[in-house]
Design a protein around this motif. Structure first.
Motif, short mmCIF file in Angstrom:
data_model
loop_
_atom_site.label_atom_id
_atom_site.label_comp_id
_atom_site.label_asym_id
_atom_site.label_seq_id
_atom_site.Cartn_x
_atom_site.Cartn_y
_atom_site.Cartn_z
N LYS A 285 0.83 -1.19 0.00
CA LYS A 285 0.00 0.00 0.00
C LYS A 285 0.87 1.25 0.00
CE LYS A 285 -3.51 2.49 2.70
NZ LYS A 285 -4.28 2.52 3.96
N LYS B 94 3.91 7.94 -11.85
CA LYS B 94 4.08 7.11 -13.04
C LYS B 94 5.56 6.87 -13.36
CE LYS B 94 -0.14 8.39 -15.56
NZ LYS B 94 -0.65 8.93 -16.87
N GLN C 48 -0.32 1.65 -14.26
CA GLN C 48 0.84 2.23 -13.59
C GLN C 48 0.64 2.37 -12.08
OE1 GLN C 48 3.51 4.85 -15.42
NE2 GLN C 48 2.34 5.06 -17.31
N MET C 49 0.42 1.24 -11.43
CA MET C 49 0.38 1.25 -9.97
C MET C 49 1.79 1.02 -9.42
SD MET C 49 -0.20 -1.82 -11.26
CE MET C 49 -1.96 -1.74 -11.48
N ARG D 148 1.06 -6.93 -13.42
CA ARG D 148 0.39 -5.84 -12.73
C ARG D 148 -1.12 -6.03 -12.84
NH1 ARG D 148 4.03 -1.83 -11.60
NH2 ARG D 148 5.99 -1.97 -12.75
N LEU E 230 -5.04 -4.16 -11.24
CA LEU E 230 -5.74 -3.20 -10.38
C LEU E 230 -6.65 -3.90 -9.38
CD1 LEU E 230 -6.70 -0.49 -13.04
CD2 LEU E 230 -4.90 -0.34 -11.30
#
Length: 377
Positions: free
Chosen positions: A253, A282, A320-321, A362, A364
């Motif tokens: 997180k 980013k 882009q996390m 990756r 979401l």
């Protein structure tokens, strides 16, 4: 001496070793081909908006980067090269002649790199390629000050071990951050390096905007665009923070302040660890990624490996996390003997592959859903 061909360049190489080190009189490292390919592509991106570009290579060695800039860039008016080693300067001259590049298109000096950049500071470069042995930290200030507004800094770091958490004390001293030695430690290291560049520039009200970053074999590579203005600097600094990470279940997180650090992971109840401060924004400017990816496909001077990496980055730039998952790591945590194929994992989680790891992806999806769906695959 053997002649090495890279892109359009022909390079005389006095010495080739399996392991490249700083004690070599003049060196050419074939393993850095992808690094140079990408810089040439970003230079072409810069040439879209600038008819005449001036480049700088303060640690030039054989001069291969500048030779490629002059032959492939398309808009390079003049290249400035520097190396304190006189044998390197001789090698550069030979390589310029070998490629029939006129003396009016380049200039060579033999100063210490920072002195070279400070001497040229009022002059201003459009693209500066900084590729030192180890850390780029000693050269950051002079590099960003010598760039023109809107210019691009091409930055390489080979001290990946401290940034990725092998030597946390070195990372703290050198970069002012705590690393995380987890499954996506190289992304964490890249983000810590970005934070350092932004932090140094902020002292001069300079905004170094991250455009592109990647990790490959033994190094990190970053591109920044230089802008000025307190507002732009403050906007960048708002994207600097910390990453909470659970070593028990891989939950993560991002948080903006150290005061937001939670004591325990909400998924498994284990106490969170943390890394940072680091860049939480980013890693890729989508316009630049699309442009250089598409440009590379029809360019025979760009290696197949570069095109492969760009293909992955184009895909992962859609999500882009901060941080990615590694299938083998999750399988180990969940004690799953047979790991599901990566294509099934990505499809089920609406994810994207990453260039950082062959089985990395990756998504979401919330952490709980990732772990639950992974058990069902």
């Amino acid at each position: 001496m053997p002649i090495i061909r890279e892109g359009k360049a022909k390079i005389l190489v006095p010495e080739l070793r399996d392991i490249v080190s700083s004690d070599m009189p003049v060196f050419y490292n074939p393993k850095m081909r992808v690094n140079r390919d990408l810089t040439v592509l970003v230079l072409k991106y810069l040439c879209k908006d600038r008819k005449e570009v001036i480049t700088a290579d303060p640690l030039a060695a054989s001069g291969v980067r500048s030779v490629r800039f002059l032959l492939e860039g398309g808009c390079v008016q003049r290249a400035y090269l520097n190396d304190i080693n006189e044998k390197a300067v001789e090698s550069i001259e030979e390589n310029m002649g070998l490629n029939s590049i006129g003396r009016d298109r380049y200039e060579i000096s033999t100063k210490e790199a920072n002195m070279f950049l400070r001497y040229r500071r009022g002059f201003g470069f459009d693209l500066l390629d900084l590729d030192p042995f180890g850390t780029p930290v000693p050269f950051l200030e002079s590099s960003m000050l010598s760039l023109k507004r809107g210019g691009i800094l091409s930055l390489t770091a080979t001290d990946t071990a401290p940034l990725a958490g092998t030597y946390p004390g070195t990372c703290k001293r050198r970069y002012g951050s705590k690393p995380l030695r987890n499954e996506f430690k190289h992304e964490v290291g890249l983000r810590i390096l970005i934070k350092k560049v932004i932090e140094v520039a902020a002292q001069y009200d300079i905004a170094m905007i991250p455009l592109f970053g990647y990790a490959h074999i033994h190094y990190f590579k970053l591109f920044f665009k230089k802008e000025r203005g307190v507002k732009k600097v403050d906007e960048l600094l708002e994207n600097v923070g910390y990453l909470l990470y659970c070593f028990n279940c891989s939950n993560r997180k991002p948080v903006r302040s150290i005061f937001e650090v939670e004591q325990r992971c909400p998924y498994c109840g284990t106490r969170f660890n943390y890394g940072g401060p680091m860049w939480l924004g980013k890693l890729w400017d989508e316009e630049l990624v699309d442009y250089i990816h598409d440009l590379s496909l029809g360019d025979e001077n760009i290696s197949a490996e570069t095109k492969r990496i760009l293909g992955f980055i184009k895909e992962e730039s859609e999500l882009q996390m901060v941080g990615y998952y590694q299938a083998s790591h999750i399988a180990k945590l969940l004690k799953i003997e047979q790991q599901p194929p990566i294509h099934r994992i990505v499809e089920s989680l609406d994810g994207r592959r990453t260039h950082f790891a062959g089985d990395g992806f990756r998504t979401l999806k919330p952490h709980e859903e990732v772990m639950s769906l992974f058990k069902e695959l």
